[in-house]
Design a protein around this motif. Sequence first.
Motif, mmCIF file in Angstrom:
data_model
loop_
_atom_site.group_PDB
_atom_site.id
_atom_site.type_symbol
_atom_site.label_atom_id
_atom_site.label_comp_id
_atom_site.label_asym_id
_atom_site.label_seq_id
_atom_site.Cartn_x
_atom_site.Cartn_y
_atom_site.Cartn_z
ATOM 1 N N GLU A 264 41.837 62.381 -51.736
ATOM 2 C CA GLU A 264 41.866 63.713 -52.323
ATOM 3 C C GLU A 264 40.774 64.550 -51.685
ATOM 4 O OE1 GLU A 264 39.731 63.774 -56.489
ATOM 5 O OE2 GLU A 264 41.130 62.094 -56.399
ATOM 6 N N LEU A 265 40.973 65.837 -51.711
ATOM 7 C CA LEU A 265 40.044 66.759 -51.090
ATOM 8 C C LEU A 265 38.784 66.882 -51.932
ATOM 9 C CD1 LEU A 265 39.758 68.741 -48.729
ATOM 10 C CD2 LEU A 265 40.742 70.487 -50.217
ATOM 11 N N SER A 266 37.644 66.683 -51.307
ATOM 12 C CA SER A 266 36.380 66.826 -51.997
ATOM 13 C C SER A 266 35.692 68.135 -51.612
ATOM 14 C CB SER A 266 35.461 65.640 -51.674
ATOM 15 O OG SER A 266 34.228 65.765 -52.318
ATOM 16 N N ARG A 267 35.625 68.411 -50.298
ATOM 17 C CA ARG A 267 34.968 69.631 -49.822
ATOM 18 C C ARG A 267 35.601 70.096 -48.528
ATOM 19 N NH1 ARG A 267 28.618 69.228 -51.092
ATOM 20 N NH2 ARG A 267 28.928 71.419 -51.424
ATOM 21 N N VAL A 268 35.498 71.403 -48.281
ATOM 22 C CA VAL A 268 35.926 72.002 -47.012
ATOM 23 C C VAL A 268 34.892 73.044 -46.634
ATOM 24 C CG1 VAL A 268 37.661 73.381 -45.819
ATOM 25 C CG2 VAL A 268 38.374 71.719 -47.519
ATOM 26 N N ARG A 269 34.550 73.057 -45.363
ATOM 27 C CA ARG A 269 33.654 74.088 -44.856
ATOM 28 C C ARG A 269 34.319 74.700 -43.624
ATOM 29 N NH1 ARG A 269 27.460 72.861 -44.488
ATOM 30 N NH2 ARG A 269 27.766 73.100 -46.716
ATOM 31 N N LEU A 270 34.501 76.017 -43.658
ATOM 32 C CA LEU A 270 35.104 76.753 -42.553
ATOM 33 C C LEU A 270 33.984 77.379 -41.735
ATOM 34 C CD1 LEU A 270 37.589 77.984 -41.133
ATOM 35 C CD2 LEU A 270 37.450 79.868 -42.781
ATOM 36 N N TYR A 271 34.059 77.221 -40.416
ATOM 37 C CA TYR A 271 33.043 77.760 -39.517
ATOM 38 C C TYR A 271 33.574 78.991 -38.796
ATOM 39 C CZ TYR A 271 30.441 73.571 -40.497
ATOM 40 O OH TYR A 271 29.755 72.574 -41.154
ATOM 41 N N THR A 272 32.660 79.783 -38.245
ATOM 42 C CA THR A 272 33.032 81.049 -37.605
ATOM 43 C C THR A 272 33.946 80.859 -36.405
ATOM 44 O OG1 THR A 272 30.973 81.023 -36.333
ATOM 45 C CG2 THR A 272 30.977 82.280 -38.389
ATOM 46 N N ASP A 273 33.920 79.698 -35.770
ATOM 47 C CA ASP A 273 34.811 79.450 -34.629
ATOM 48 C C ASP A 273 36.218 79.047 -35.078
ATOM 49 O OD1 ASP A 273 34.503 76.823 -35.492
ATOM 50 O OD2 ASP A 273 33.877 76.048 -33.547
ATOM 51 N N GLY A 274 36.443 78.945 -36.390
ATOM 52 C CA GLY A 274 37.748 78.587 -36.926
ATOM 53 C C GLY A 274 37.919 77.109 -37.225
ATOM 54 N N SER A 275 36.955 76.287 -36.820
ATOM 55 C CA SER A 275 37.046 74.860 -37.127
ATOM 56 C C SER A 275 36.682 74.626 -38.589
ATOM 57 C CB SER A 275 36.128 74.044 -36.212
ATOM 58 O OG SER A 275 34.775 74.334 -36.473
ATOM 59 N N ARG A 276 37.107 73.470 -39.090
ATOM 60 C CA ARG A 276 36.815 73.107 -40.473
ATOM 61 C C ARG A 276 36.228 71.710 -40.517
ATOM 62 N NH1 ARG A 276 41.726 75.439 -40.298
ATOM 63 N NH2 ARG A 276 42.151 77.185 -41.647
ATOM 64 N N ARG A 277 35.296 71.507 -41.408
ATOM 65 C CA ARG A 277 34.833 70.160 -41.742
ATOM 66 C C ARG A 277 35.355 69.873 -43.134
ATOM 67 N NH1 ARG A 277 29.060 69.368 -38.991
ATOM 68 N NH2 ARG A 277 29.791 69.860 -36.926
ATOM 69 N N VAL A 278 35.983 68.732 -43.258
ATOM 70 C CA VAL A 278 36.655 68.354 -44.496
ATOM 71 C C VAL A 278 36.078 67.035 -44.969
ATOM 72 C CG1 VAL A 278 38.891 67.743 -45.498
ATOM 73 C CG2 VAL A 278 38.772 69.482 -43.715
#
Length: 82
Positions: free
Chosen positions: A52-66
């Motif tokens: 299940e999804l715990s956290r998402v971080r969107l960066y200015t270059d469009g990439s995501r850390r999940v």
Amino acid sequence: MPNNNNGRTRIPSDWDLTSEDWEYIPLRLPPDVTRVTASMRLAIQAEFGGWELSRVRLYTDGSRRVLLKRKKTAHHVPQPGI
């Protein structure tokens, strides 16, 4: 971004992964992965891997850390290969 975690990304320093009840796996989604595609990939992992999804971080270059999490179990379930 290069990483040292067997194909997974380094996690942001404020993400705590210590828990006796949960296991966590950090993922990096590159900028060319659309929001819809990311959502579908994560839904498949939730359905078939128990994540299940715990956290998402969107960066200015469009990439995501999940950060995905699931309850620890006695049997082995493969980790996501997104």
